[in-house]
Scaffold this motif. Structure first.
Motif, PDB file in Angstrom:
ATOM      1  N   TYR A 145       5.614  -0.529  -6.239  1.00 47.87           N
ATOM      2  CA  TYR A 145       4.557   0.023  -5.826  1.00 47.87           C
ATOM      3  C   TYR A 145       3.214  -0.497  -5.403  1.00 47.87           C
ATOM      4  O   TYR A 145       3.048  -1.585  -5.999  1.00 47.87           O
ATOM      5  CB  TYR A 145       4.205   1.376  -6.937  1.00 47.87           C
ATOM      6  CG  TYR A 145       5.330   2.320  -7.162  1.00 47.87           C
ATOM      7  CD1 TYR A 145       6.094   3.013  -6.014  1.00 47.87           C
ATOM      8  CD2 TYR A 145       6.091   2.291  -8.309  1.00 47.87           C
ATOM      9  CE1 TYR A 145       7.109   3.779  -6.296  1.00 47.87           C
ATOM     10  CE2 TYR A 145       7.120   3.220  -8.631  1.00 47.87           C
ATOM     11  CZ  TYR A 145       7.529   3.935  -7.686  1.00 47.87           C
ATOM     12  OH  TYR A 145       8.386   4.852  -7.867  1.00 47.87           O
ATOM     13  N   THR A 146       2.654  -0.008  -4.621  1.00 46.12           N
ATOM     14  CA  THR A 146       1.230  -0.661  -4.239  1.00 46.12           C
ATOM     15  C   THR A 146       0.291   0.502  -4.332  1.00 46.12           C
ATOM     16  O   THR A 146       0.588   1.797  -3.721  1.00 46.12           O
ATOM     17  CB  THR A 146       1.246  -0.921  -2.670  1.00 46.12           C
ATOM     18  OG1 THR A 146       2.280  -2.179  -2.436  1.00 46.12           O
ATOM     19  CG2 THR A 146      -0.112  -1.573  -2.117  1.00 46.12           C
ATOM     20  N   CYS A 147      -0.846   0.222  -4.853  1.00 41.53           N
ATOM     21  CA  CYS A 147      -1.736   1.292  -5.129  1.00 41.53           C
ATOM     22  C   CYS A 147      -2.535   1.559  -3.684  1.00 41.53           C
ATOM     23  O   CYS A 147      -2.939   0.621  -2.977  1.00 41.53           O
ATOM     24  CB  CYS A 147      -2.953   0.730  -6.105  1.00 41.53           C
ATOM     25  SG  CYS A 147      -4.145   1.854  -6.225  1.00 41.53           S
ATOM     26  N   GLU A 148      -2.490   2.788  -3.557  1.00 41.59           N
ATOM     27  CA  GLU A 148      -3.167   3.065  -2.139  1.00 41.59           C
ATOM     28  C   GLU A 148      -4.841   3.210  -2.026  1.00 41.59           C
ATOM     29  O   GLU A 148      -5.449   3.778  -1.234  1.00 41.59           O
ATOM     30  CB  GLU A 148      -2.576   4.644  -1.796  1.00 41.59           C
ATOM     31  CG  GLU A 148      -0.950   4.450  -1.543  1.00 41.59           C
ATOM     32  CD  GLU A 148      -0.488   5.672  -1.120  1.00 41.59           C
ATOM     33  OE1 GLU A 148      -0.913   6.313  -0.337  1.00 41.59           O
ATOM     34  OE2 GLU A 148       0.768   6.074  -1.625  1.00 41.59           O
ATOM     35  N   ILE A 149      -5.322   2.773  -3.402  1.00 39.02           N
ATOM     36  CA  ILE A 149      -6.573   2.602  -3.505  1.00 39.02           C
ATOM     37  C   ILE A 149      -7.193   1.082  -3.366  1.00 39.02           C
ATOM     38  O   ILE A 149      -7.802   0.752  -2.555  1.00 39.02           O
ATOM     39  CB  ILE A 149      -7.347   3.376  -4.359  1.00 39.02           C
ATOM     40  CG1 ILE A 149      -7.010   5.041  -4.625  1.00 39.02           C
ATOM     41  CG2 ILE A 149      -9.020   3.224  -4.811  1.00 39.02           C
ATOM     42  CD1 ILE A 149      -7.432   5.432  -6.047  1.00 39.02           C
ATOM     43  N   CYS A 150      -6.620   0.546  -4.221  1.00 42.99           N
ATOM     44  CA  CYS A 150      -6.947  -0.942  -4.242  1.00 42.99           C
ATOM     45  C   CYS A 150      -5.824  -1.958  -3.688  1.00 42.99           C
ATOM     46  O   CYS A 150      -6.356  -3.046  -3.607  1.00 42.99           O
ATOM     47  CB  CYS A 150      -7.305  -1.392  -5.792  1.00 42.99           C
ATOM     48  SG  CYS A 150      -5.559  -1.352  -7.086  1.00 42.99           S
ATOM     49  N   PHE A 151      -4.733  -1.292  -3.407  1.00 41.41           N
ATOM     50  CA  PHE A 151      -3.753  -2.048  -2.755  1.00 41.41           C
ATOM     51  C   PHE A 151      -3.148  -3.043  -3.394  1.00 41.41           C
ATOM     52  O   PHE A 151      -2.680  -4.040  -2.893  1.00 41.41           O
ATOM     53  CB  PHE A 151      -4.309  -2.487  -1.256  1.00 41.41           C
ATOM     54  CG  PHE A 151      -4.425  -1.239  -0.265  1.00 41.41           C
ATOM     55  CD1 PHE A 151      -3.843  -0.775   0.394  1.00 41.41           C
ATOM     56  CD2 PHE A 151      -6.075  -1.193  -0.296  1.00 41.41           C
ATOM     57  CE1 PHE A 151      -4.294   0.396   1.193  1.00 41.41           C
ATOM     58  CE2 PHE A 151      -6.555  -0.415   0.781  1.00 41.41           C
ATOM     59  CZ  PHE A 151      -5.662   0.462   1.359  1.00 41.41           C
ATOM     60  N   ASP A 152      -3.278  -3.104  -4.928  1.00 40.99           N
ATOM     61  CA  ASP A 152      -2.914  -4.005  -5.739  1.00 40.99           C
ATOM     62  C   ASP A 152      -1.302  -3.567  -6.052  1.00 40.99           C
ATOM     63  O   ASP A 152      -0.768  -2.470  -6.175  1.00 40.99           O
ATOM     64  CB  ASP A 152      -3.528  -4.181  -7.063  1.00 40.99           C
ATOM     65  CG  ASP A 152      -3.414  -5.422  -7.848  1.00 40.99           C
ATOM     66  OD1 ASP A 152      -2.253  -5.977  -7.362  1.00 40.99           O
ATOM     67  OD2 ASP A 152      -4.141  -5.838  -8.710  1.00 40.99           O
ATOM     68  N   HIS A 166       2.487  10.368  -3.883  1.00 39.45           N
ATOM     69  CA  HIS A 166       1.284   9.379  -3.559  1.00 39.45           C
ATOM     70  C   HIS A 166       0.959   8.459  -4.992  1.00 39.45           C
ATOM     71  O   HIS A 166       0.460   8.957  -5.797  1.00 39.45           O
ATOM     72  CB  HIS A 166       0.019  10.065  -3.012  1.00 39.45           C
ATOM     73  CG  HIS A 166       0.256  10.613  -1.577  1.00 39.45           C
ATOM     74  ND1 HIS A 166      -0.397  12.025  -1.709  1.00 39.45           N
ATOM     75  CD2 HIS A 166       0.782  10.191  -0.562  1.00 39.45           C
ATOM     76  CE1 HIS A 166       0.293  12.402  -0.306  1.00 39.45           C
ATOM     77  NE2 HIS A 166       0.885  11.530   0.252  1.00 39.45           N
ATOM     78  N   HIS A 167       1.212   7.214  -4.764  1.00 40.39           N
ATOM     79  CA  HIS A 167       1.117   6.434  -6.019  1.00 40.39           C
ATOM     80  C   HIS A 167      -0.004   5.746  -6.133  1.00 40.39           C
ATOM     81  O   HIS A 167      -0.715   4.907  -4.809  1.00 40.39           O
ATOM     82  CB  HIS A 167       2.092   5.357  -5.815  1.00 40.39           C
ATOM     83  CG  HIS A 167       3.590   5.862  -6.504  1.00 40.39           C
ATOM     84  ND1 HIS A 167       4.366   6.592  -5.362  1.00 40.39           N
ATOM     85  CD2 HIS A 167       4.473   5.983  -7.462  1.00 40.39           C
ATOM     86  CE1 HIS A 167       5.295   6.992  -5.775  1.00 40.39           C
ATOM     87  NE2 HIS A 167       5.453   6.475  -7.068  1.00 40.39           N
ATOM     88  N   PHE A 168      -0.666   5.752  -7.380  1.00 37.33           N
ATOM     89  CA  PHE A 168      -2.209   4.857  -7.699  1.00 37.33           C
ATOM     90  C   PHE A 168      -2.013   4.364  -8.874  1.00 37.33           C
ATOM     91  O   PHE A 168      -1.534   4.818  -9.809  1.00 37.33           O
ATOM     92  CB  PHE A 168      -3.339   5.987  -7.775  1.00 37.33           C
ATOM     93  CG  PHE A 168      -3.310   6.767  -6.190  1.00 37.33           C
ATOM     94  CD1 PHE A 168      -3.975   6.049  -5.005  1.00 37.33           C
ATOM     95  CD2 PHE A 168      -2.686   8.094  -6.060  1.00 37.33           C
ATOM     96  CE1 PHE A 168      -4.143   6.838  -3.911  1.00 37.33           C
ATOM     97  CE2 PHE A 168      -3.112   8.635  -4.915  1.00 37.33           C
ATOM     98  CZ  PHE A 168      -3.629   8.172  -3.782  1.00 37.33           C
ATOM     99  N   CYS A 169      -2.569   3.050  -8.999  1.00 41.03           N
ATOM    100  CA  CYS A 169      -2.740   2.501 -10.298  1.00 41.03           C
ATOM    101  C   CYS A 169      -3.684   3.401 -11.372  1.00 41.03           C
ATOM    102  O   CYS A 169      -4.540   4.028 -10.782  1.00 41.03           O
ATOM    103  CB  CYS A 169      -2.976   0.943 -10.212  1.00 41.03           C
ATOM    104  SG  CYS A 169      -5.054   0.759  -9.816  1.00 41.03           S
TER     105      CYS A 169
END
Length: 523
Positions: A145-152, A166-169
């Motif tokens: 997965y890729t965080c949709e806020i920090c793109f990590d 919607h995935h977020f760290c």
């Protein structure tokens, strides 16, 4: 309505033992000498007065229990999880009837509008991630997965996703929730961080992601929204008080009822407007009175009554000396203060200041007289309103003096600490009556003159006289030889003052509900 004359006051003063029917749960001394002290009448009890309303005080825990009860009920009826039932109730502002009606008609539409997963909508969570409810923190297993806020997209990072997918760290999600809760004060509908996504972040997800401090703040905000969204609940307006009061008084009744309630900490306030107790004046009248006292309209009244306008430039001018020769500071026009004519004519054969001109003078004098009369009437009621307000504040100082007097009385007599509490209660009654009297003058200011007005003023007078007499008794220095007589006099007068207040409030409320009172303003 019952009325008492001055003779009644003297009779009561001389009574050693009063009839029990006068007390209504206040103070009664039996033949055996046992004292029954002033117990507050519980609203909703058989002793409730006509001017009192039913209400329930709720602590923070009570509010939580009430919410849990309603959530469990909705969850059971609709077959939903408690988290979903809670979100639906908050969306419908805790109106269960409306919720049941709308949900029965279109459950999917209601769930979507509330920011929840539709009943017929499959979960968007991948089978390779672990999940046990509508929205839980997810740990990546096989998919990257890729965080949709920090793109990590670190392989060891934990992610959270609602059913929207919607995935977020967890670090970004926690920061987002912290900002929403602490900085924005949001709790009811915290939505998915994804732009244009209306899925609501549920309580379970928030509990998993934030620390205890933020969770505590979140829970308090939820409690506050529960009260704010419910018309039958009000927060106590006293600073730092966390009690709420439940009172089922419709807003249409506020023109004939003053719903005075009391929280669990003993703070009294009006349920209708959240101001301090303002019986016998209704909320709309109180609002107009306070606005009038603040307004510049009374300043304008004073200007109209005590100044005149320059005949040339119309500037307001106040006479500050004995000479009637006036010179406008703005346009330098010279005129006579008495007749408002040019001053040049006052030094010639055209002098006619001593003659009254019916046509030109009547309207001006009538308008000024009306302004002066209006101002004097307002000041009559305002001065008495302000005087009782100030007296009530000064009576607050009596509590310290009374406590010292109670200690002295206990030391110099055989009275116990409980038996000298009558002094404190007498001060309580005095302050309460001062506040009632204060608002009677706001009420009377807007009353149209009639026979009913005279009855109201008689009740007002009797309460005012009795309150002053009780206040004088409390101010008297303690005489060790007359403690027993002082105690009896204070007890008798306290009961009488309470009775006079009840008579006034009872008659005023009945008059409001019967339409006996006529006001010259629209309530």
């Amino acid at each position: 309505m019952t009325d008492c004359s001055d003779n009644d006051i003297e009779v009561l003063d001389d009574m050693s033992v009063m009839d029990e029917s006068l007390f209504d749960g206040s103070v009664y001394e039996s033949d055996e000498g046992d004292d029954v002290y002033f117990d507050n009448v519980e609203a909703g009890s058989s002793n409730k007065k006509s001017y009192q309303v039913d209400f329930i005080s709720h602590s923070t825990q009570d509010l939580q229990d009430t919410q849990d009860k309603q959530i469990n009920q909705v969850s059971s009826v609709l077959g939903l999880q408690n988290i979903e039932a809670a979100a639906l109730l908050r969306y419908f502002q805790w109106n269960k009837e409306k919720l049941f009606e709308r949900y029965t008609e279109a459950p999917d539409k209601v769930m979507k509008s509330a920011g929840l997963k539709s009943i017929s909508e499959p979960s968007s969570t991948s089978s390779t991630t672990t999940t046990t409810s509508n929205s839980l923190p997810l740990k990546r297993v096989k998919h990257q997965y890729t965080c949709e806020i920090c793109f990590d997209d670190d392989a060891d990072m934990e992610f959270t996703a609602l059913n929207c997918g919607h995935h977020f760290c967890n670090t970004c999600y926690e920061h987002y929730l912290r900002q929403k809760i602490l900085e924005e004060g949001e709790s009811r509908r915290i939505q998915c961080p994804q732009d244009q996504c209306h899925m609501v972040v549920d309580e379970h997800t928030i509990s998993k992601l934030v620390d205890n401090k933020i969770k505590l703040r979140y829970d308090r905000l939820l409690n506050r929204t529960f009260v704010d969204d419910n018309d039958a609940f009000r927060w106590c307006p006293s600073p730092d008080c966390e009690y709420a009061v439940e009172c089922h008084i419709p807003s249409v009744s506020l023109i004939s009822t003053i719903p005075t309630v009391e929280c669990g900490q003993g703070h009294k306030f009006c349920f209708g407007c959240s101001l301090s107790d303002h019986q016998p004046a209704v909320c709309s009248l109180v609002k107009k009175w306070l606005q009038k006292c603040k307004d510049d309209s009374e300043t304008a009244n004073w200007i109209s009554a005590h100044t005149k306008d320059c005949p040339k430039c119309q500037s307001a001018i106040e006479k500050n000396g004995g000479c009637n020769h006036m010179t406008c500071r703005k346009c330098r026009y010279e005129f006579c203060w008495v007749c408002m004519g040019p001053w040049t004519e006052h030094r010639s054969s055209y002098y006619a200041c001593n003659r009254f001109d019916e046509k030109s003078g009547t309207n001006a004098r009538e308008n000024q007289a009306k302004s002066r009369a209006s101002l004097e009437r307002y000041l009559h009621y305002y001065n008495r309103f302000a005087n009782h307000e100030q007296s009530a504040k000064l009576d607050q100082d009596l509590y310290k003096k009374t406590e010292r007097k109670m200690q002295e009385m206990q030391e110099t007599s055989d009275l116990s600490w409980i038996e000298v509490q009558f002094l404190k209660k007498a001060v309580d009654v005095t302050v309460e009556c001062r506040m009632t009297l204060k608002w009677t003058y706001a009420f009377a200011f807007y009353l149209e003159k009639s026979h009913q007005t005279e009855i109201f003023e008689d009740n007002q007078r009797d309460l005012e006289m009795a309150t002053e007499q009780l206040s004088e008794l409390l101010d008297k220095p303690l005489d060790e030889e007359n403690i027993t007589q002082l105690r009896q006099n204070v007890l008798d007068k306290t009961v009488y003052v309470k009775q006079r207040r009840e008579i006034l409030l009872d008659d005023t409320l009945n008059g409001l509900q019967e339409g006996r009172w006529k006001f010259f303003i629209e309530l």
